[in-house]
Design a protein around this motif. Structure first.
Motif, PDB file in Angstrom:
ATOM      1  N   GLU A   1      11.683  17.364   0.851  1.00  0.00           N
ATOM      2  CA  GLU A   1      13.071  17.774   1.086  1.00  0.00           C
ATOM      3  C   GLU A   1      14.030  16.606   0.852  1.00  0.00           C
ATOM      4  O   GLU A   1      15.116  16.790   0.294  1.00  0.00           O
ATOM      5  N   ILE A   2      13.644  15.429   1.266  1.00  0.00           N
ATOM      6  CA  ILE A   2      14.487  14.238   1.086  1.00  0.00           C
ATOM      7  C   ILE A   2      14.626  13.920  -0.405  1.00  0.00           C
ATOM      8  O   ILE A   2      15.723  13.598  -0.878  1.00  0.00           O
ATOM      9  N   ILE A   3      13.550  14.019  -1.149  1.00  0.00           N
ATOM     10  CA  ILE A   3      13.587  13.752  -2.593  1.00  0.00           C
ATOM     11  C   ILE A   3      14.564  14.727  -3.263  1.00  0.00           C
ATOM     12  O   ILE A   3      15.374  14.322  -4.099  1.00  0.00           O
ATOM     13  N   LYS A   4      14.514  15.987  -2.854  1.00  0.00           N
ATOM     14  CA  LYS A   4      15.464  16.975  -3.389  1.00  0.00           C
ATOM     15  C   LYS A   4      16.884  16.634  -2.957  1.00  0.00           C
ATOM     16  O   LYS A   4      17.820  16.709  -3.758  1.00  0.00           O
ATOM     17  N   PHE A   5      17.071  16.283  -1.673  1.00  0.00           N
ATOM     18  CA  PHE A   5      18.385  15.939  -1.139  1.00  0.00           C
ATOM     19  C   PHE A   5      19.001  14.767  -1.904  1.00  0.00           C
ATOM     20  O   PHE A   5      20.205  14.731  -2.135  1.00  0.00           O
ATOM     21  N   LEU A   6      18.150  13.813  -2.329  1.00  0.00           N
ATOM     22  CA  LEU A   6      18.631  12.648  -3.074  1.00  0.00           C
ATOM     23  C   LEU A   6      18.787  12.945  -4.566  1.00  0.00           C
ATOM     24  O   LEU A   6      19.082  12.047  -5.360  1.00  0.00           O
ATOM     25  N   ASN A   7      18.607  14.225  -4.933  1.00  0.00           N
ATOM     26  CA  ASN A   7      18.731  14.658  -6.338  1.00  0.00           C
ATOM     27  C   ASN A   7      17.778  13.915  -7.258  1.00  0.00           C
ATOM     28  O   ASN A   7      18.138  13.551  -8.386  1.00  0.00           O
ATOM     29  N   LEU A   8      16.558  13.715  -6.788  1.00  0.00           N
ATOM     30  CA  LEU A   8      15.529  13.066  -7.597  1.00  0.00           C
ATOM     31  C   LEU A   8      14.567  14.133  -8.110  1.00  0.00           C
ATOM     32  O   LEU A   8      14.378  15.174  -7.472  1.00  0.00           O
ATOM     33  N   ASP A   9      13.957  13.860  -9.244  1.00  0.00           N
ATOM     34  CA  ASP A   9      13.018  14.792  -9.852  1.00  0.00           C
ATOM     35  C   ASP A   9      11.682  14.712  -9.107  1.00  0.00           C
ATOM     36  O   ASP A   9      11.007  13.685  -9.152  1.00  0.00           O
ATOM     37  N   PRO A  10      11.278  15.803  -8.417  1.00  0.00           N
ATOM     38  CA  PRO A  10      10.031  15.771  -7.651  1.00  0.00           C
ATOM     39  C   PRO A  10       8.776  15.622  -8.525  1.00  0.00           C
ATOM     40  O   PRO A  10       7.726  15.244  -8.023  1.00  0.00           O
ATOM     41  N   LYS A  11       8.917  15.885  -9.830  1.00  0.00           N
ATOM     42  CA  LYS A  11       7.785  15.677 -10.735  1.00  0.00           C
ATOM     43  C   LYS A  11       7.604  14.192 -11.042  1.00  0.00           C
ATOM     44  O   LYS A  11       6.503  13.726 -11.278  1.00  0.00           O
ATOM     45  N   LYS A  12       8.702  13.470 -11.025  1.00  0.00           N
ATOM     46  CA  LYS A  12       8.677  12.045 -11.322  1.00  0.00           C
ATOM     47  C   LYS A  12       8.469  11.210 -10.050  1.00  0.00           C
ATOM     48  O   LYS A  12       7.782  10.191 -10.067  1.00  0.00           O
ATOM     49  N   TYR A  13       9.054  11.656  -8.945  1.00  0.00           N
ATOM     50  CA  TYR A  13       9.000  10.909  -7.682  1.00  0.00           C
ATOM     51  C   TYR A  13       8.126  11.668  -6.689  1.00  0.00           C
ATOM     52  O   TYR A  13       8.502  12.731  -6.209  1.00  0.00           O
ATOM     53  N   LYS A  14       6.979  11.117  -6.400  1.00  0.00           N
ATOM     54  CA  LYS A  14       6.016  11.755  -5.495  1.00  0.00           C
ATOM     55  C   LYS A  14       6.245  11.312  -4.057  1.00  0.00           C
ATOM     56  O   LYS A  14       6.518  10.136  -3.796  1.00  0.00           O
ATOM     57  N   GLU A  15       6.131  12.281  -3.156  1.00  0.00           N
ATOM     58  CA  GLU A  15       6.373  11.980  -1.741  1.00  0.00           C
ATOM     59  C   GLU A  15       5.430  10.901  -1.200  1.00  0.00           C
ATOM     60  O   GLU A  15       5.813  10.092  -0.365  1.00  0.00           O
ATOM     61  N   ARG A  16       4.208  10.860  -1.683  1.00  0.00           N
ATOM     62  CA  ARG A  16       3.228   9.889  -1.188  1.00  0.00           C
ATOM     63  C   ARG A  16       3.695   8.458  -1.460  1.00  0.00           C
ATOM     64  O   ARG A  16       3.543   7.577  -0.630  1.00  0.00           O
ATOM     65  N   THR A  17       4.300   8.222  -2.627  1.00  0.00           N
ATOM     66  CA  THR A  17       4.792   6.885  -2.974  1.00  0.00           C
ATOM     67  C   THR A  17       5.891   6.453  -2.013  1.00  0.00           C
ATOM     68  O   THR A  17       5.898   5.321  -1.523  1.00  0.00           O
ATOM     69  N   PHE A  18       6.799   7.364  -1.706  1.00  0.00           N
ATOM     70  CA  PHE A  18       7.879   7.069  -0.768  1.00  0.00           C
ATOM     71  C   PHE A  18       7.310   6.835   0.639  1.00  0.00           C
ATOM     72  O   PHE A  18       7.729   5.926   1.344  1.00  0.00           O
ATOM     73  N   MET A  19       6.356   7.675   1.035  1.00  0.00           N
ATOM     74  CA  MET A  19       5.759   7.542   2.365  1.00  0.00           C
ATOM     75  C   MET A  19       5.035   6.202   2.499  1.00  0.00           C
ATOM     76  O   MET A  19       5.086   5.568   3.553  1.00  0.00           O
ATOM     77  N   ASN A  20       4.376   5.768   1.443  1.00  0.00           N
ATOM     78  CA  ASN A  20       3.688   4.470   1.487  1.00  0.00           C
ATOM     79  C   ASN A  20       4.679   3.328   1.656  1.00  0.00           C
ATOM     80  O   ASN A  20       4.436   2.396   2.423  1.00  0.00           O
ATOM     81  N   ALA A  21       5.803   3.392   0.953  1.00  0.00           N
ATOM     82  CA  ALA A  21       6.826   2.347   1.069  1.00  0.00           C
ATOM     83  C   ALA A  21       7.403   2.316   2.485  1.00  0.00           C
ATOM     84  O   ALA A  21       7.569   1.238   3.082  1.00  0.00           O
ATOM     85  N   ILE A  22       7.673   3.489   3.044  1.00  0.00           N
ATOM     86  CA  ILE A  22       8.223   3.569   4.396  1.00  0.00           C
ATOM     87  C   ILE A  22       7.198   3.096   5.418  1.00  0.00           C
ATOM     88  O   ILE A  22       7.518   2.341   6.341  1.00  0.00           O
ATOM     89  N   SER A  23       5.965   3.499   5.239  1.00  0.00           N
ATOM     90  CA  SER A  23       4.905   3.090   6.154  1.00  0.00           C
ATOM     91  C   SER A  23       4.740   1.573   6.152  1.00  0.00           C
ATOM     92  O   SER A  23       4.590   0.950   7.209  1.00  0.00           O
TER      93      SER A  23
END
Length: 178
Positions: free
Chosen positions: A122-144
């Motif tokens: 939902e956050i990736i969509k909210f930020l107007n990013l392409d969910p095919k290009k930006y995977k949630e796992r990559t973002f979660m790893n950075a945040i973690s």
């Protein structure tokens, strides 16, 4: 009831142990829960340890329930003041009591892995990013990783300046925390 009745010599030795830590290593069905519950009763009845000074932790709700029932059968009403719980529920209980000192509300929610992934999508969509290009796992790893280092979203944003990818992670981190 004799608390030591029916215990083998090794179990009795563990139940009677008082000074210093005790490690019990034994296979499935060998009586570990029996030793622990009898030890709790022995500590209270023989060493006069106050029930509210005892914390018994296990990994599963089933094991915690079993331990709680056994302690209750040995101690009756004295068992009410003993914490018999899973690691997770004990930690949540402690957090609920003290979370405000960390600047959070007591009405916090703990997300499991699926909840986290859904929110990050939902956050990736909210930020107007392409969910095919930006995977949630990559973002979660950075945040973690940031959280592991106790880096707040604001600090992460400052550290990310000039690095486009990290700036995206910083924006997602801020939204994730919100």
């Amino acid at each position: 009831m004799n608390i030591l009745e029916g215990l083998n010599p090794e179990q009795e030795k563990a139940v009677k142990h008082f000074q210093g830590p005790l490690l019990i290593l034994a296979g499935a069905g060998s009586g570990k829960t029996r030793v622990l519950t009898h030890r709790i009763a022995f500590l209270i009845n023989e060493y006069r340890v106050k029930p509210w000074n005892i914390l018994a932790l296990t990994f599963t709700n089933k094991a915690a329930g079993e331990m709680r029932e056994r302690v209750q059968s040995l101690l009756a009403e004295q068992a009410d003041d003993i914490w018999v719980s899973t690691f997770h529920s004990t930690c949540v209980r402690i957090l609920r009591r003290n979370i405000e000192s960390l600047g959070y509300s007591r009405s916090f929610t703990i997300y499991d892995g699926d909840d986290q992934k859904t929110l990050m999508r939902e956050i990736i969509k909210f930020l107007n990013l392409d969910p095919k290009k930006y995977k949630e796992r990559t973002f979660m790893n950075a945040i973690s990783s940031a959280k592991d280092e106790l880096v707040s979203p604001e600090e992460y944003e400052k550290m990310a300046m000039g690095d486009h990818q990290k700036e995206l992670y910083a924006r997602a981190y801020r939204e994730y925390e919100r």
